[in-house]
Write an enzyme that holds these catalytic residues in place. Structure first.
Site, PDB file in Angstrom:
ATOM      1  N   CYS A   9    -115.718 -76.547  33.741  1.00  0.00           N
ATOM      2  CA  CYS A   9    -115.040 -78.058  33.770  1.00  0.00           C
ATOM      3  C   CYS A   9    -116.050 -79.050  33.418  1.00  0.00           C
ATOM      4  O   CYS A   9    -117.088 -79.346  34.452  1.00  0.00           O
ATOM      5  CB  CYS A   9    -114.267 -78.288  34.926  1.00  0.00           C
ATOM      6  SG  CYS A   9    -113.622 -79.727  35.354  1.00  0.00           S
ATOM      7  N   CYS A  15    -115.845 -85.089  39.615  1.00  0.00           N
ATOM      8  CA  CYS A  15    -114.442 -85.052  40.363  1.00  0.00           C
ATOM      9  C   CYS A  15    -114.525 -84.575  41.961  1.00  0.00           C
ATOM     10  O   CYS A  15    -114.223 -84.963  42.896  1.00  0.00           O
ATOM     11  CB  CYS A  15    -113.526 -84.176  39.683  1.00  0.00           C
ATOM     12  SG  CYS A  15    -111.968 -83.379  40.488  1.00  0.00           S
ATOM     13  N   CYS A  18    -113.280 -79.190  42.913  1.00  0.00           N
ATOM     14  CA  CYS A  18    -113.671 -77.565  42.918  1.00  0.00           C
ATOM     15  C   CYS A  18    -114.813 -77.169  43.114  1.00  0.00           C
ATOM     16  O   CYS A  18    -115.667 -77.234  42.061  1.00  0.00           O
ATOM     17  CB  CYS A  18    -112.956 -77.164  41.377  1.00  0.00           C
ATOM     18  SG  CYS A  18    -111.456 -77.193  41.117  1.00  0.00           S
ATOM     19  N   CYS A  92    -106.853 -80.746  33.557  1.00  0.00           N
ATOM     20  CA  CYS A  92    -107.576 -80.129  34.647  1.00  0.00           C
ATOM     21  C   CYS A  92    -107.294 -78.331  34.497  1.00  0.00           C
ATOM     22  O   CYS A  92    -106.275 -77.858  34.435  1.00  0.00           O
ATOM     23  CB  CYS A  92    -107.185 -80.604  35.835  1.00  0.00           C
ATOM     24  SG  CYS A  92    -107.363 -79.828  37.452  1.00  0.00           S
ATOM     25  N   GLN A 216     -95.358 -75.564  48.790  1.00  0.00           N
ATOM     26  CA  GLN A 216     -96.873 -74.764  48.516  1.00  0.00           C
ATOM     27  C   GLN A 216     -97.175 -75.350  47.217  1.00  0.00           C
ATOM     28  O   GLN A 216     -96.142 -75.168  46.205  1.00  0.00           O
ATOM     29  CB  GLN A 216     -96.695 -73.522  48.680  1.00  0.00           C
ATOM     30  CG  GLN A 216     -96.386 -73.309  50.229  1.00  0.00           C
ATOM     31  CD  GLN A 216     -97.593 -73.119  51.207  1.00  0.00           C
ATOM     32  OE1 GLN A 216     -98.862 -73.639  50.858  1.00  0.00           O
ATOM     33  NE2 GLN A 216     -97.358 -73.142  52.407  1.00  0.00           N
ATOM     34  N   TYR A 245     -92.869 -75.919  61.877  1.00  0.00           N
ATOM     35  CA  TYR A 245     -93.388 -76.549  60.919  1.00  0.00           C
ATOM     36  C   TYR A 245     -92.881 -75.929  59.391  1.00  0.00           C
ATOM     37  O   TYR A 245     -93.550 -75.431  58.785  1.00  0.00           O
ATOM     38  CB  TYR A 245     -94.959 -76.306  60.701  1.00  0.00           C
ATOM     39  CG  TYR A 245     -95.649 -76.585  62.141  1.00  0.00           C
ATOM     40  CD1 TYR A 245     -96.227 -77.965  62.463  1.00  0.00           C
ATOM     41  CD2 TYR A 245     -95.745 -75.661  63.177  1.00  0.00           C
ATOM     42  CE1 TYR A 245     -96.993 -78.173  63.429  1.00  0.00           C
ATOM     43  CE2 TYR A 245     -96.496 -75.812  64.216  1.00  0.00           C
ATOM     44  CZ  TYR A 245     -97.168 -77.173  64.554  1.00  0.00           C
ATOM     45  OH  TYR A 245     -97.742 -77.366  65.843  1.00  0.00           O
ATOM     46  N   GLU A 266     -89.228 -79.376  61.831  1.00  0.00           N
ATOM     47  CA  GLU A 266     -89.980 -79.911  61.129  1.00  0.00           C
ATOM     48  C   GLU A 266     -90.042 -81.651  61.206  1.00  0.00           C
ATOM     49  O   GLU A 266     -89.075 -82.301  61.610  1.00  0.00           O
ATOM     50  CB  GLU A 266     -89.523 -79.659  59.604  1.00  0.00           C
ATOM     51  CG  GLU A 266     -89.821 -80.621  58.390  1.00  0.00           C
ATOM     52  CD  GLU A 266     -91.625 -80.686  58.115  1.00  0.00           C
ATOM     53  OE1 GLU A 266     -92.090 -79.494  58.336  1.00  0.00           O
ATOM     54  OE2 GLU A 266     -92.062 -81.684  57.987  1.00  0.00           O
ATOM     55  N   ASP A 314     -96.537 -72.429  60.946  1.00  0.00           N
ATOM     56  CA  ASP A 314     -97.333 -72.851  59.540  1.00  0.00           C
ATOM     57  C   ASP A 314     -97.749 -74.387  59.732  1.00  0.00           C
ATOM     58  O   ASP A 314     -97.436 -75.052  58.779  1.00  0.00           O
ATOM     59  CB  ASP A 314     -96.377 -72.567  58.334  1.00  0.00           C
ATOM     60  CG  ASP A 314     -96.887 -72.618  57.167  1.00  0.00           C
ATOM     61  OD1 ASP A 314     -98.217 -72.875  56.948  1.00  0.00           O
ATOM     62  OD2 ASP A 314     -96.030 -72.537  56.085  1.00  0.00           O
ATOM     63  N   CYS A 341    -103.388 -72.910  56.723  1.00  0.00           N
ATOM     64  CA  CYS A 341    -104.269 -73.165  55.537  1.00  0.00           C
ATOM     65  C   CYS A 341    -105.784 -73.573  55.812  1.00  0.00           C
ATOM     66  O   CYS A 341    -106.276 -74.217  55.127  1.00  0.00           O
ATOM     67  CB  CYS A 341    -103.430 -74.260  54.855  1.00  0.00           C
ATOM     68  SG  CYS A 341    -102.900 -75.493  56.074  1.00  0.00           S
TER      69      CYS A 341
HETATM   70  N1  SAH Z   1     -93.653 -73.598  56.154  1.00  0.00           N
HETATM   71  C1  SAH Z   1     -93.599 -74.787  55.274  1.00  0.00           C
HETATM   72  C2  SAH Z   1     -94.456 -76.181  55.403  1.00  0.00           C
HETATM   73  C3  SAH Z   1     -95.779 -75.766  55.812  1.00  0.00           C
HETATM   74  S1  SAH Z   1     -96.958 -77.181  55.726  1.00  0.00           S
HETATM   75  C4  SAH Z   1     -93.875 -74.155  53.817  1.00  0.00           C
HETATM   76  O1  SAH Z   1     -94.249 -72.921  53.690  1.00  0.00           O
HETATM   77  O2  SAH Z   1     -93.657 -74.745  52.786  1.00  0.00           O
HETATM   78  C5  SAH Z   1     -96.772 -77.803  57.230  1.00  0.00           C
HETATM   79  C6  SAH Z   1     -95.590 -78.833  57.606  1.00  0.00           C
HETATM   80  O3  SAH Z   1     -95.794 -79.258  58.826  1.00  0.00           O
HETATM   81  C7  SAH Z   1     -95.275 -79.955  56.659  1.00  0.00           C
HETATM   82  O4  SAH Z   1     -93.921 -79.919  56.178  1.00  0.00           O
HETATM   83  C8  SAH Z   1     -95.301 -81.188  57.830  1.00  0.00           C
HETATM   84  O5  SAH Z   1     -94.319 -82.205  57.389  1.00  0.00           O
HETATM   85  C9  SAH Z   1     -94.983 -80.520  58.954  1.00  0.00           C
HETATM   86  N2  SAH Z   1     -95.555 -81.036  60.046  1.00  0.00           N
HETATM   87  C10 SAH Z   1     -96.886 -81.644  60.318  1.00  0.00           C
HETATM   88  N3  SAH Z   1     -96.993 -82.387  61.809  1.00  0.00           N
HETATM   89  C11 SAH Z   1     -95.897 -81.727  62.210  1.00  0.00           C
HETATM   90  C12 SAH Z   1     -95.375 -81.962  63.553  1.00  0.00           C
HETATM   91  N4  SAH Z   1     -96.241 -82.473  64.486  1.00  0.00           N
HETATM   92  N5  SAH Z   1     -94.245 -81.308  64.084  1.00  0.00           N
HETATM   93  C13 SAH Z   1     -93.385 -80.755  63.244  1.00  0.00           C
HETATM   94  N6  SAH Z   1     -93.845 -80.400  61.621  1.00  0.00           N
HETATM   95  C14 SAH Z   1     -94.920 -81.173  61.346  1.00  0.00           C
END
Ligand code: SAH
Length: 392
Positions: A9, A15, A18, A92, A216, A245, A266, A314, A341
């Protein structure tokens, strides 16, 4: 595995997005495996990482910033890492190619429509950013024009001209961001064309994604990640499941027909709105979404002596909190599926679970972000059998 490597790249150095540019993909995967093995060595041995067949152009969410040049031209690109210096980028290697083309077209149109580009220092000008989301399976495309003021001269003609060049665009939204902030999106959205969101499909379900919602960025690997997570949860249609989450409700909705009931929590209101719509649209009747801070919500569940058989969690890169995890354990789940993540915060959180009778039985890294150092990890935690009661 596709062995053909693209030319390096040309923007790599400036940038900085990456870190693994120029490194063969196989080697990138080995590096990530090494990293996750080292970080999680006290908790279990991770499986080999799930890599991509074709690790290019995977990002379904693309963001670009525009800038007036001294010669009257408009440049478009990304900010240099941890700075506000713009690196002009035409295309990109990890972003959706169609989205990159639209970004260039907007540059051209902005010039011919004499749209003033926003200047962060002076606060003067209109167009700040463009955010594009694409649906890999549906082919839908949402273009969000982030502007400093809702007054967009000749906006109907602008929309018409943009759609003429890119009939693949299914929605265009004006997002008003009039604050002095490094956040991309402001609060207000005005739909100029289409539905105001995209839909995409994952694991046979349809999801709507609004400008502010989390989704995602690598849909190919997301399907593999979710399938793995749900398989590890080993649902038998009788479990009470918690999806913490939960974003737009993806994991909970995909798991719902294998469980008795699902609760999603969420924080982001736009995501919760999408999640509720997604449940309705997919005819899922046994799922309920709550808009709340996950920690506070679980603390309340604990106070009410509530139970859950399986918990999906998550959290964002910062990981979870001890208070969330303590409450999660108090719900006495047989299994916790932690989708992370960031292996560094995962390691920290696994330490807490280990001390509180939950053992990592399976650790599966997934390469969601080729060419960058980031990755996802799914981890199955089970309660150690000899313990009749939860420690909380
Ligand atoms: N499980 C989903 C989102 C994962 S990302 C998926 O796979 O698409 C993490 C998520 O946590 C985001 O949507 C973010 O808005 C949320 N988040 C961040 N802090 C949080 C909190 N304190 N309580 C609840 N949700 C939260």
């Amino acid at each position: 595995m596709k062995t053909e490597e693209k030319v390096k790249c040309p923007y790599e150095k400036k940038c900085g997005g990456c870190k693994y540019q120029g490194i063969p993909y196989e080697k990138q995967l080995k590096e990530k495996e090494k990293k996750v093995r080292k970080l999680l060595k006290d908790y279990g041995k991770p499986e080999p990482i799930l890599g991509m067949e074709d690790p290019y152009y995977y990002r379904n969410k693309v963001h670009a910033t525009y800038k007036h040049m001294r010669n009257g031209d408009i440049a478009v690109g990304r900010y240099e890492e941890s700075s506000h210096r713009l690196v002009p980028i035409e295309s990109c290697q990890i972003e959706d190619q169609k989205a990159d083309e639209v970004i260039q077209t907007i540059r051209k149109l902005a010039k011919s429509f004499k749209i003033k580009i926003f200047n962060e220092d002076s606060g003067y000008g209109l167009l700040r950013h463009v955010l594009i989301r694409t649906g890999r399976k549906t082919g839908e495309m949402l273009v969000v024009l982030v502007v400093a003021s809702p007054v967009f001269p000749s906006k109907n003609n602008f929309v018409k001209a943009l759609r003429k060049e890119h009939p693949e665009i299914t929605s265009i939204v004006l997002n008003i961001n009039d604050k002095k902030t490094s956040m991309i999106l402001g609060e207000r959205n005005i739909v100029l064309y289409g539905k105001g969101y995209i839909q995409d499909e994952l694991c046979g379900y349809t999801f709507r994604i609004s400008p502010h919602s989390f989704y995602q960025v690598n849909p190919v690997q997301t399907e593999r990640l979710y399938k793995k997570a749900i398989r590890l949860a080993d649902l038998k249609r009788k479990e009470k499941v918690l999806d913490a989450y939960c974003g737009i409700g993806t994991i909970g909705i995909i798991a719902a027909d294998k469980a008795k009931s699902v609760i999603g929590v969420e924080l982001n209101p736009a995501s919760v709105k999408d999640a509720r719509n997604n449940a309705r649209h997919n005819n899922i009747g046994n799922i309920t979404f709550y808009q709340n801070d996950a920690e506070r919500f679980l603390n309340e569940m604990q106070e009410q002596n509530a139970k859950a058989d399986v918990i999906f969690m998550d959290p964002p890169r910062a990981g979870s909190t001890q208070s969330f995890m303590a409450s999660a354990i108090s719900l006495n789940p047989d299994r916790i599926v932690y989708i992370s993540c960031n292996p560094e915060t995962l390691a920290r959180d696994l330490e807490f679970f280990k001390k509180h009778q939950y053992t990592a039985e399976k650790i599966q890294p997934v390469d969601m972000f080729p060419f960058t150092t980031h990755m996802e990890t799914v981890c199955l935690l089970t309660r150690r059998k000899h313990l009749a009661k939860a420690p909380y």
